[in-house]
Design an enzyme around this catalytic site. Structure first.
Site, PDB file in Angstrom:
ATOM      1  N   HIS A   1       6.011  -2.206   0.523  1.00 16.12           N
ATOM      2  CA  HIS A   1       5.426  -2.280  -0.972  1.00 16.12           C
ATOM      3  C   HIS A   1       6.071  -0.680  -1.753  1.00 16.12           C
ATOM      4  O   HIS A   1       6.101  -0.608  -2.882  1.00 16.12           O
ATOM      5  CB  HIS A   1       4.179  -2.399  -1.392  1.00 16.12           C
ATOM      6  CG  HIS A   1       3.731  -3.984  -1.447  1.00 16.12           C
ATOM      7  ND1 HIS A   1       2.893  -4.402  -2.521  1.00 16.12           N
ATOM      8  CD2 HIS A   1       4.020  -4.987  -0.598  1.00 16.12           C
ATOM      9  CE1 HIS A   1       2.869  -5.427  -2.303  1.00 16.12           C
ATOM     10  NE2 HIS A   1       3.576  -5.920  -1.289  1.00 16.12           N
ATOM     11  N   ARG A   2       6.705   0.042  -0.943  1.00 16.27           N
ATOM     12  CA  ARG A   2       7.147   1.110  -1.515  1.00 16.27           C
ATOM     13  C   ARG A   2       8.234   0.872  -2.174  1.00 16.27           C
ATOM     14  O   ARG A   2       8.538   1.729  -3.235  1.00 16.27           O
ATOM     15  CB  ARG A   2       7.301   2.451  -0.281  1.00 16.27           C
ATOM     16  CG  ARG A   2       6.120   2.821   0.330  1.00 16.27           C
ATOM     17  CD  ARG A   2       6.233   3.711   1.545  1.00 16.27           C
ATOM     18  NE  ARG A   2       7.270   3.069   2.453  1.00 16.27           N
ATOM     19  CZ  ARG A   2       7.573   3.584   3.551  1.00 16.27           C
ATOM     20  NH1 ARG A   2       7.368   4.773   3.881  1.00 16.27           N
ATOM     21  NH2 ARG A   2       8.349   2.592   4.382  1.00 16.27           N
TER      22      ARG A   2
END
Length: 195
Positions: free
Chosen positions: A168-169
């Protein structure tokens, strides 16, 4: 639903048998992912510690089981290659991976991984992301299952489970959903990845 893919694969393999070409379902999966990364360019990235690195090419890593673990050889510029070229390269990389004869540049890099346990009869699973890749596609076995057809009748189709894990980064859930939808569209309409 991979019925169209299986039908196309059978026709191609029959037509190319004289040339000793035999495509696997995995070859179609590789190409479908490569084309999806070209269509959803924001997902063709890696997390580089403090920033994102954007890729132009679809360099696809494919998990290969070896003694003592896994290695992920890279198919570079997969979006530009034919299915038969990808198939030949993947077969060569897998053999050399099992023989421990890969060069570092053949298994380092890329932005996206595929782990296919379908050939082992696994229906579905969650794959662990291979850093620094932003995503990995877990592929299960294609199995005949009952479905409601477009005309409302009950029939059967070959259904294959695919599960996308994302960092998700680099790729959030909404972007991951766009990518996964594009991969599924390519798998269910394999003609689009042929042109």
């Amino acid at each position: 639903n991979i019925d169209a893919l299986l039908s196309m694969r059978a026709r191609i393999n029959n037509d190319l048998a004289e040339r000793n070409v035999k495509l696997s379902v995995n070859d179609f999966i590789i190409k479908a992912c490569a084309m999806a990364l070209q269509n959803v360019k924001a997902a063709n990235v890696v997390w580089a510690g403090d920033r994102l690195l954007q890729f132009e090419a679809s360099d696809i890593a494919v998990a290969v089981a070896i003694d003592g673990g896994l290695i992920t050889p890279i198919l570079r510029d997969a979006e530009q290659k034919s299915l038969s070229t990808l198939s030949g390269e993947m077969k060569d990389l897998a053999v050399r991976a099992r023989d421990k004869n890969l060069m570092p540049q053949e298994y380092q890099g890329g932005s996206f991984s595929i782990s296919n346990l379908g050939m082992h009869g696994i229906d579905n699973f969650d794959a662990v992301i291979n850093p620094p890749h932003a995503a990995i596609l877990a592929v299960g076995a294609g199995k005949k299952k009952p479905v409601i057809k477009e005309d409302g009748e009950i029939g059967s189709s070959t259904i294959m489970s695919v599960t996308l894990s994302v960092d998700h980064r680099a790729v959030d859930g909404a972007l991951g959903a766009l990518l996964l939808n594009d991969i599924v569209k390519n798998l269910e309409n394999p003609l689009v990845i042929m042109v």
